[in-house]
Write an enzyme that holds these catalytic residues in place. Structure first.
Site, mmCIF file in Angstrom:
data_model
loop_
_atom_site.group_PDB
_atom_site.id
_atom_site.type_symbol
_atom_site.label_atom_id
_atom_site.label_comp_id
_atom_site.label_asym_id
_atom_site.label_seq_id
_atom_site.Cartn_x
_atom_site.Cartn_y
_atom_site.Cartn_z
ATOM 1 N N ASN A 1 -2.677 -19.676 45.011
ATOM 2 C CA ASN A 1 -3.563 -18.517 45.012
ATOM 3 C C ASN A 1 -3.094 -17.559 46.105
ATOM 4 O OD1 ASN A 1 -5.614 -16.646 45.120
ATOM 5 N ND2 ASN A 1 -7.161 -18.083 45.879
ATOM 6 N N TRP A 2 -2.457 -16.482 45.726
ATOM 7 C CA TRP A 2 -1.905 -15.548 46.697
ATOM 8 C C TRP A 2 -2.974 -14.711 47.393
ATOM 9 C CZ3 TRP A 2 2.886 -13.042 43.783
ATOM 10 C CH2 TRP A 2 3.795 -14.047 43.488
ATOM 11 N N LYS A 3 -4.188 -14.724 46.882
ATOM 12 C CA LYS A 3 -5.302 -13.931 47.423
ATOM 13 C C LYS A 3 -4.869 -12.460 47.503
ATOM 14 C CE LYS A 3 -7.220 -18.052 49.502
ATOM 15 N NZ LYS A 3 -7.903 -18.705 50.638
ATOM 16 N N HIS B 1 -14.519 -18.929 43.263
ATOM 17 C CA HIS B 1 -13.859 -19.175 44.561
ATOM 18 C C HIS B 1 -14.835 -18.804 45.679
ATOM 19 C CE1 HIS B 1 -11.107 -19.000 47.924
ATOM 20 N NE2 HIS B 1 -10.238 -19.659 47.191
ATOM 21 N N GLU C 1 -14.511 -17.433 48.400
ATOM 22 C CA GLU C 1 -14.373 -16.083 48.969
ATOM 23 C C GLU C 1 -15.030 -15.041 48.066
ATOM 24 O OE1 GLU C 1 -10.320 -17.476 51.245
ATOM 25 O OE2 GLU C 1 -10.159 -16.206 49.470
ATOM 26 N N GLU D 1 -12.864 -27.379 46.960
ATOM 27 C CA GLU D 1 -12.382 -26.676 48.141
ATOM 28 C C GLU D 1 -13.470 -26.636 49.201
ATOM 29 O OE1 GLU D 1 -10.890 -22.707 47.017
ATOM 30 O OE2 GLU D 1 -8.976 -23.729 47.065
ATOM 31 N N GLY E 1 -8.085 -21.910 54.971
ATOM 32 C CA GLY E 1 -7.484 -20.988 55.949
ATOM 33 C C GLY E 1 -7.630 -21.428 57.386
ATOM 34 N N SER F 1 -6.170 -25.669 53.154
ATOM 35 C CA SER F 1 -5.084 -25.910 54.128
ATOM 36 C C SER F 1 -4.057 -26.926 53.663
ATOM 37 C CB SER F 1 -5.679 -26.308 55.491
ATOM 38 O OG SER F 1 -6.422 -25.234 56.022
HETATM 39 O O1 LIG Z 1 -7.420 -20.841 46.865
HETATM 40 C C1 LIG Z 1 -6.936 -21.430 47.840
HETATM 41 C C2 LIG Z 1 -7.828 -21.996 48.858
HETATM 42 O O2 LIG Z 1 -8.759 -21.035 49.241
HETATM 43 C C3 LIG Z 1 -7.097 -22.613 50.028
HETATM 44 O O3 LIG Z 1 -6.530 -21.636 50.839
HETATM 45 P P1 LIG Z 1 -5.616 -22.165 52.082
HETATM 46 O O4 LIG Z 1 -4.541 -23.054 51.485
HETATM 47 O O5 LIG Z 1 -5.045 -20.905 52.704
HETATM 48 O O6 LIG Z 1 -6.536 -22.933 52.995
#
Ligand SMILES: O=C[C@H](O)COP(=O)(O)O
Length: 260
Positions: free
Chosen positions: A9-11, A99, A101, A171, A177, A217
């Site tokens: 997931n590149w966000k 998600h 976020e 998650e 993060g 993470s």
């Molecule tokens: O979608 C991915 C998750 O939010 C995990 O993010 P992360 O690997 O940066 O902790």
């Protein structure tokens, strides 16, 4: 057996030109045996999808790709939304829903997530349903109850043919993060509870075949320990997926650990 799935997931990172470079580097780092053993998925921002589609189709890459969200509506006056049919037209396979976020920043309820899943299924897209707890819920000791309630609410009303298409991603919000990965035992305990709940919501077959991912993470140094757990079928990777070599290392866990 469940084919492992590693999704990146590149966000809100990498514009469409950077996306081309990162996708090419990732593809150069992978071999057919990796794709044979693991479903490897990139989930870029919406603005990158057409470029990623053109590259993957043009070079016949075996990478899959998807989107980070979807509108609950099919079309119309929904400024800023992206519909399931638009994502299907762009060749997406998987789409994230729920998600943490999105839940936090956009006040997304379980009911809205449920409608988004419906929109994805209507367009032959595969939802990756994210569930997880905040730190205070974990500290109160009720994180499993919280996760299972999210799961039930988001999957309310779906029948077995639909449930077969859904991937679940556990998650813990406090691990996203932060560099604080859940212990493999913690991840296993929650993923096993999710699988047990899927037996009730759906059936033994659905529970056995559903891929349950861990996210929070994940790095190449901790992937093996997490993937050794019986009920963990893959990972939803954030920050580490922005580095194509690191994401390739994560995806190659199968070369050491046979999950088949
Ligand atoms: O979608 C991915 C998750 O939010 C995990 O993010 P992360 O690997 O940066 O902790």
């Amino acid at each position: 057996m469940r084919k492992p799935l590693i999704a990146g997931n590149w966000k809100m990172n990498l514009n469409h030109l950077e996306a081309i470079a990162v996708t090419q580097k990732l593809a150069y780092s992978l071999e057919d045996r990796d794709y044979d053993a693991v479903e490897i998925v990139i989930i870029p921002p919406f603005t990158d999808l057409r470029s990623v589609q053109t590259l993957i189709d043009g070079d016949r890459l075996r990478l899959l790709y998807g989107a980070q969200d979807v509108s609950a509506s099919a079309s119309g006056a929904h400024t800023g939304d992206i519909s399931g049919s638009m994502l299907a037209k762009l060749g997406c396979t998987y789409v994230l829903v729920g998600h943490s976020e999105r839940r936090a920043n956009h006040k997304e309820s379980d009911e809205l997530v449920n409608k988004k899943i419906k929109a994805l299924l209507a367009n032959e897209l595969k939802p990756i349903l994210c569930v997880g707890e905040e730190l205070e819920i974990r500290d109160a000791g009720n994180h499993i109850g919280h996760v299972l309630e999210q799961l039930r609410n988001c999957l309310k009303g779906f029948h077995k043919p639909d449930l077969k298409k859904i991937v679940i991603a556990y998650e813990p919000v406090w691990a996203i993060g932060t560099g604080k990965t859940a212990t493999p035992e913690d991840a296993q305990e929650v993923c096993a509870a999710i699988r047990k709940e899927l037996r009730k919501i759906g059936s033994d077959e659905i529970a056995e075949n559903c891929r349950i991912l861990y996210g929070g993470s994940v790095k190449s140094i901790n992937t093996l320990d997490i993937m050794k757990e019986e009920d963990v079928d893959g990972a939803l990777v954030g920050g580490a997926s922005l580095d194509p070599e690191e994401f390739a290392r994560i995806s190659k866990f199968h070369r050491v650990l046979n999950k088949a």
